[in-house]
Every structure is written in structure tokens, then in C-alpha cells.
Design an enzyme around this catalytic site. Structure first.
Site, mmCIF file in Angstrom:
data_model
loop_
_atom_site.group_PDB
_atom_site.id
_atom_site.type_symbol
_atom_site.label_atom_id
_atom_site.label_comp_id
_atom_site.label_asym_id
_atom_site.label_seq_id
_atom_site.Cartn_x
_atom_site.Cartn_y
_atom_site.Cartn_z
ATOM 1 N N ASP A 12 0.849 -1.188 0.000
ATOM 2 C CA ASP A 12 0.000 0.000 0.000
ATOM 3 C C ASP A 12 0.888 1.243 0.000
ATOM 4 O O ASP A 12 1.805 1.351 0.816
ATOM 5 C CB ASP A 12 -0.903 -0.016 1.239
ATOM 6 C CG ASP A 12 -2.037 0.985 1.124
ATOM 7 O OD1 ASP A 12 -2.316 1.449 0.000
ATOM 8 O OD2 ASP A 12 -2.647 1.304 2.163
ATOM 9 N N HIS A 16 -3.944 13.785 0.691
ATOM 10 C CA HIS A 16 -4.143 12.909 1.851
ATOM 11 C C HIS A 16 -2.958 13.049 2.810
ATOM 12 O O HIS A 16 -3.139 13.251 4.017
ATOM 13 C CB HIS A 16 -4.296 11.460 1.385
ATOM 14 C CG HIS A 16 -4.328 10.455 2.497
ATOM 15 N ND1 HIS A 16 -5.349 10.391 3.422
ATOM 16 C CD2 HIS A 16 -3.450 9.469 2.838
ATOM 17 C CE1 HIS A 16 -5.109 9.405 4.276
ATOM 18 N NE2 HIS A 16 -3.959 8.834 3.951
ATOM 19 N N GLU A 67 -10.493 3.762 3.960
ATOM 20 C CA GLU A 67 -9.608 4.533 3.090
ATOM 21 C C GLU A 67 -9.953 4.180 1.658
ATOM 22 O O GLU A 67 -9.891 3.007 1.258
ATOM 23 C CB GLU A 67 -8.129 4.251 3.400
ATOM 24 C CG GLU A 67 -7.693 4.863 4.727
ATOM 25 C CD GLU A 67 -6.176 4.881 4.924
ATOM 26 O OE1 GLU A 67 -5.469 4.082 4.275
ATOM 27 O OE2 GLU A 67 -5.707 5.706 5.738
ATOM 28 N N GLU A 116 -9.246 3.762 -1.974
ATOM 29 C CA GLU A 116 -8.014 3.567 -2.733
ATOM 30 C C GLU A 116 -8.303 2.852 -4.051
ATOM 31 O O GLU A 116 -9.338 2.209 -4.205
ATOM 32 C CB GLU A 116 -7.012 2.726 -1.924
ATOM 33 C CG GLU A 116 -6.790 3.269 -0.515
ATOM 34 C CD GLU A 116 -5.500 2.766 0.123
ATOM 35 O OE1 GLU A 116 -4.711 2.077 -0.553
ATOM 36 O OE2 GLU A 116 -5.306 3.068 1.319
ATOM 37 N N ASP A 118 -8.988 0.157 2.369
ATOM 38 C CA ASP A 118 -7.972 -0.165 3.370
ATOM 39 C C ASP A 118 -8.528 0.254 4.738
ATOM 40 O O ASP A 118 -8.199 1.314 5.261
ATOM 41 C CB ASP A 118 -6.681 0.591 3.028
ATOM 42 C CG ASP A 118 -5.606 0.395 4.083
ATOM 43 O OD1 ASP A 118 -5.635 -0.631 4.769
ATOM 44 O OD2 ASP A 118 -4.731 1.285 4.207
ATOM 45 N N ARG A 151 -7.926 3.750 13.627
ATOM 46 C CA ARG A 151 -7.006 4.872 13.885
ATOM 47 C C ARG A 151 -6.427 4.835 15.303
ATOM 48 O O ARG A 151 -5.299 5.284 15.525
ATOM 49 C CB ARG A 151 -7.736 6.204 13.671
ATOM 50 C CG ARG A 151 -8.306 6.395 12.279
ATOM 51 C CD ARG A 151 -7.250 6.333 11.210
ATOM 52 N NE ARG A 151 -7.810 6.608 9.889
ATOM 53 C CZ ARG A 151 -7.140 6.404 8.766
ATOM 54 N NH1 ARG A 151 -5.905 5.917 8.791
ATOM 55 N NH2 ARG A 151 -7.681 6.671 7.607
ATOM 56 N N GLN A 204 -3.808 2.177 15.311
ATOM 57 C CA GLN A 204 -2.733 2.672 14.450
ATOM 58 C C GLN A 204 -1.867 3.722 15.151
ATOM 59 O O GLN A 204 -0.638 3.675 15.087
ATOM 60 C CB GLN A 204 -3.367 3.275 13.178
ATOM 61 C CG GLN A 204 -2.378 3.725 12.117
ATOM 62 C CD GLN A 204 -3.088 4.401 10.928
ATOM 63 O OE1 GLN A 204 -4.323 4.486 10.886
ATOM 64 N NE2 GLN A 204 -2.311 4.870 9.979
ATOM 65 N N LYS A 218 -4.292 -1.959 10.550
ATOM 66 C CA LYS A 218 -4.650 -2.013 9.124
ATOM 67 C C LYS A 218 -4.975 -3.426 8.664
ATOM 68 O O LYS A 218 -5.820 -3.613 7.796
ATOM 69 C CB LYS A 218 -3.446 -1.534 8.283
ATOM 70 C CG LYS A 218 -3.080 -0.081 8.482
ATOM 71 C CD LYS A 218 -3.903 0.773 7.573
ATOM 72 C CE LYS A 218 -3.365 2.197 7.540
ATOM 73 N NZ LYS A 218 -4.223 3.045 6.700
ATOM 74 N N THR A 250 -9.035 -5.928 4.398
ATOM 75 C CA THR A 250 -8.975 -5.021 3.266
ATOM 76 C C THR A 250 -10.002 -5.536 2.263
ATOM 77 O O THR A 250 -10.025 -6.737 1.976
ATOM 78 C CB THR A 250 -7.576 -5.038 2.620
ATOM 79 O OG1 THR A 250 -6.604 -4.733 3.619
ATOM 80 C CG2 THR A 250 -7.461 -4.032 1.487
ATOM 81 N N GLU A 270 -9.727 12.527 7.678
ATOM 82 C CA GLU A 270 -9.453 13.780 6.958
ATOM 83 C C GLU A 270 -10.656 14.719 6.972
ATOM 84 O O GLU A 270 -10.511 15.926 6.809
ATOM 85 C CB GLU A 270 -9.145 13.473 5.489
ATOM 86 C CG GLU A 270 -7.729 13.076 5.196
ATOM 87 C CD GLU A 270 -7.556 12.849 3.712
ATOM 88 O OE1 GLU A 270 -7.578 13.830 2.945
ATOM 89 O OE2 GLU A 270 -7.411 11.683 3.305
HETATM 90 CA CA CA Z 1 -3.940 3.043 3.015
#
Ligand code: CA
Length: 428
Positions: A128, A135, A200, A202, A234, A238, A241, A254, A258, A374
Site C-alpha cells: 500500500d 491525503h 480509506e 483507494e 484499506d 485509527r 494505528q 490495518k 482489506t 481527513e
Molecule cells: Ca492506506
């Protein structure tokens, strides 16, 4: 001028899968697992097509790939072979095909709503990246308001190795992960369900033909190693993480899951939608020579990507999912070719079916953020049309990604959906 198929649903202006798309996927139907291509609301069974002698003149590598239970064989067959297969499939499904051909192909079409989609490929490795500067800047600003981007960002496409075993196909439920979490102000971490679960948005790239260990992929040849694209979610916890990520980067926050969209849109199908990438801001360094594309004018893809969110109460009320983000792949700082060339620049061998994801695709504007973190303003969540507020995902929330290329005079090339619904954490 759009081509027309005798599969009538493929000619609908809003259909994701017109004759110009022909994405590959793996489906289960009648107890059998097969490789197929999507056309309108049908799937053409490639193994049956080969067995019925409809794929004559297709090189044997690709023909063998059509008989497998994953797309890896086709991915390995190389750009020339898959291009021949693709034009053969297009001619079989074209409105101008002879009546005798239609009569032979029609029984090999399966209604998409009767098939259960599987992961398209056996994914050996998953990497990834972090290719969206918007971002990276928004995320960095949370930690370093005055200096959001680390000094390496404009030189090196940042990435990490993800986990392949927990990649699931669209539609599978996502269990809220548990992990070590250290709440703000606490002196010690606790173990428990994540309270900061995020998505996320992607785009994933499947490697076609690979490179041998020790052999680099020059930037000028990088696109020849791209088989096709799909959507990737993904999922990110948080709170797990933020406690674990230093100094080695993402790990259990993570790799609990996925999600992948089931259809791989062939690289060739995207050719009419190639565009220049957003120019690097004045004063930015140019890419080092091994990452510099001489033909820089068409390295991007004009691909719109969207996030839709449907909470449990929206579902119960029959309300349509709410659009919460819309961005475009052309705004990436690093092109897909650069990601491939960089990955192989140390001699790392990429193999057919390896998955490289872009990292969260975000734009510069409000409303184009590719993850909830975000979107937060001063810690406050986003407001949904029904009044609900989300800082992070709650149990029952369903996240739906969509993507499409659209241009005047050309058909819509859609990616289908990448969907996941959050279910409660395992009881401790
Ligand atoms: Ca990612």
C-alpha cells in the site's frame, strides 16, 4: 462513438460494464468457480467459451488462464496475449457479431445477480502506497500543523507491505477489530474494540507479467506490467494505528481486513481516459531519473472515485446511501507507473496477481477527502443528510465505493462496487 453489444443491458448509458470495459473477475455459479468477464448485467464464462471453441487464435497462455479459478493465469500471460483475448471477446459480444456466434455465446452468459463473486486473484503480496499529496498533507497536519509533509515525500513514493491473507471480496462483513489502544491522557494502553474505525478510498493495481528477482523495471516499461485496476478499501483502526505505528509503520491497525471490488478493469480499457497528472507545485523537486516518465503528458487517469455511506437507520428507513466524498485519480502526486518502477527499483520481484494500492485518494477541495479522519474538523464528525453524525464508523454502517471514467462521446467505464458492512467486535 460507443460500441454496441447484442447484450442489450451493456448499452445502457449508466451501465458500468459496456463492451469497451470487459473487466475480469471470478464467480461462483452452480457449484463451479470460473473466470468470467462482465458485460452489462451478465457474466461470460471464459472456461466454457474456450471449451466451446470460441476463443480460437487466442495464445495458449491466455487460453489456459481462461480455464483457471483465478485471473492469475491471464495476468501472467502478458499484455500481447491478453490484448488478443480482449479483442476476441469484444468481437463475440459486438452487435455486429454473426447470428451463429450469438447463438453459441448466449448460453454461456450467466445473470450477474445469480453469481457469487470471489476475489479475482490469488494475491501473493500486497503493498500500500501513500500517493496522494492531499491525503498526506491533511494527515500530516494533524501531527505537524506547520510542516505537514515529511522531507522525503516529494522524492520517494512512500509505501508499506500490507497483509494479503485478510483481503476479502466486496460484500463480506467487516468485524470491528480489537487491539491495544492508549486513550488521550491515559498512562497505559488497554486492549479492546477499536472506537476509531475508518475507511480509506483507494485504487488497486494488479501486476500482470512480473520481473525476476534482482531485475529492475524501467519507468518506460512500467505500464506493461499493469494488468488492470480495481477498488480497495484499506479499513483502518485509527486508535490502534496511532499507538503502534512508530517506528515501523502500520501493522494491526490495518491488516485485520482489506476489501476489494470483484472486477479488474483491464489497463487497455482505460487508454481513452488517460490525462496529464496534476502539475507538481512550483518549487517542488522533479522526480529522480528512474522515476521520470519522458511522456509525462498522459500518465494519469481521469477516474472519478466516490464514497457512499449507509448507516443502519438509513437502511431501515429505505434512504439511499449518502455521497460523502468524490475525488479523482488524476490528482495523485505519484503515477501508477512510478509506483511500479519504484517498487522494483531495488530488484524486488513483482509477481502476477500482486496487488499495489495507491493509498487514500483525496483531492484538495472539501468533499474530496478519502477517509473520515481527513473529514473531521476540530474532532467533529461529518453530518449525514438524515442528521446522524459520524466521526468514525459505527456497527451497521455500510461503506460503498464506486469509480468510473466518463468522457464526451465515450461510454462510461465503471468499476462496480466495493462494499463492506461493519459488524460488532468479537466478545472478549
Ligand atoms: Ca492506506
Amino acid at each position: 462513438m460507443a460500441l454496441r453489444s447484442w447484450v442489450v443491458s451493456a448499452n445502457d448509458r449508466d451501465c458500468d460494464f459496456p463492451l469497451e470495459n470487459l473487466p475480469y473477475g471470478v464467480f461462483r455459479h452452480d457449484g463451479r468457480t470460473r473466470v468470467g468477464v462482465a458485460i452489462g448485467d451478465r457474466i461470460l464464462d471464459l472456461r466454457a467459451s474456450a471449451e466451446h471453441g470460441l476463443l480460437c487464435a487466442v495464445p495458449c497462455d491466455a487460453l489456459e488462464g481462461c480455464g483457471g479459478q483465478c485471473v492469475n493465469g491471464l495476468m501472467a500471460s502478458g499484455t500481447r496475449a491478453s490484448s488478443i483475448l480482449r479483442s476476441r471477446l469484444a468481437s463475440l459480444l459486438d452487435e455486429r457479431a454473426a447470428g451463429e456466434i450469438k447463438a453459441r455465446v448466449e448460453p454461456l452468459l450467466i445473470p450477474m445477480n445469480e453469481a457469487e463473486m470471489q476475489l479475482p486473484a490469488v494475491i501473493g503480496d500486497y503493498t500500500d502506497f501513500y500517493a496522494s499529496i492531499h491525503h498526506a498533507t491533511r494527515m500530516g497536519r494533524r501531527f505537524r500543523p506547520d510542516n505537514p509533509l515529511l522531507p522525503n515525500y516529494k522524492y520517494v513514493p512512500i509505501g508499506y507491505h500490507g497483509r494479503a491473507s485478510s483481503i476479502v471480496v466486496s460484500g463480506k462483513e467487516i468485524r470491528r477489530p480489537c487491539g491495544q489502544i492508549k486513550p488521550q491522557g491515559a498512562s497505559e494502553p488497554q486492549f479492546g474494540p477499536s472506537r476509531a474505525l475508518d475507511f480509506e478510498l483507494e485504487v488497486g493495481l494488479f501486476v500482470g507479467s512480473g520481473n525476476s528477482l534482482g531485475q529492475i523495471i524501467p519507468i518506460t516499461e512500467a505500464e506493461q506490467h499493469i494488468f488492470g485496476l480495481c477498488l480497495v478499501n484499506d479499513w483502518s483502526a485509527r486508535d490502534i494505528q496511532s499507538w503502534e505505528y512508530q517506528p515501523l509503520g502500520p501493522f494491526l491497525g490495518k491488516d485485520f481486513a482489506t476489501t476489494l471490488s470483484p472486477w479488474v478493469v483491464p489497463w487497455e480499457a482505460l487508454a481513452p481516459y488517460r490525462v496529464p497528472v496534476a502539475p507538481r507545485p512550483a518549487g517542488d523537486p522533479g522526480p529522480l531519473p528512474y522515476l521520470h516518465s519522458p511522456s509525462a503528458e498522459r500518465v494519469g487517469i481521469d477516474l472519478t472515485v466516490e464514497v457512499h455511506l449507509e448507516t443502519r437507520s438509513m437502511r431501515e428507513a429505505g434512504t439511499a446511501p449518502a455521497l460523502v466524498s468524490r475525488a479523482n485519480l488524476r490528482e495523485l502526486y505519484w503515477s501508477l507507473a512510478q509506483l511500479v518502477a519504484h517498487h522494483a527499483s531495488n530488484g524486488c520481484n513483482l509477481r502476477p496477481g500482486d496487488l499495489l494500492a495507491t493509498g487514500t485518494v483525496s483531492g484538495a477541495e472539501d468533499g474530496s477527502e478519502g477517509c473520515l479522519l481527513e473529514m473531521q474538523r476540530d474532532g467533529a464528525g461529518i453530518q449525514l443528510p438524515n442528521g446522524e453524525v459520524r466521526a468514525f464508523l459505527e456497527d451497521g454502517d455500510r461503506v460503498i465505493f464506486r469509480a468510473y471514467c466518463r468522457r464526451d462521446g465515450l461510454p462510461k467505464i465503471g468499476f462496480g462496487e466495493c462494499v463492506g458492512t461493519i459488524v460488532g467486535a468479537q466478545e472478549l
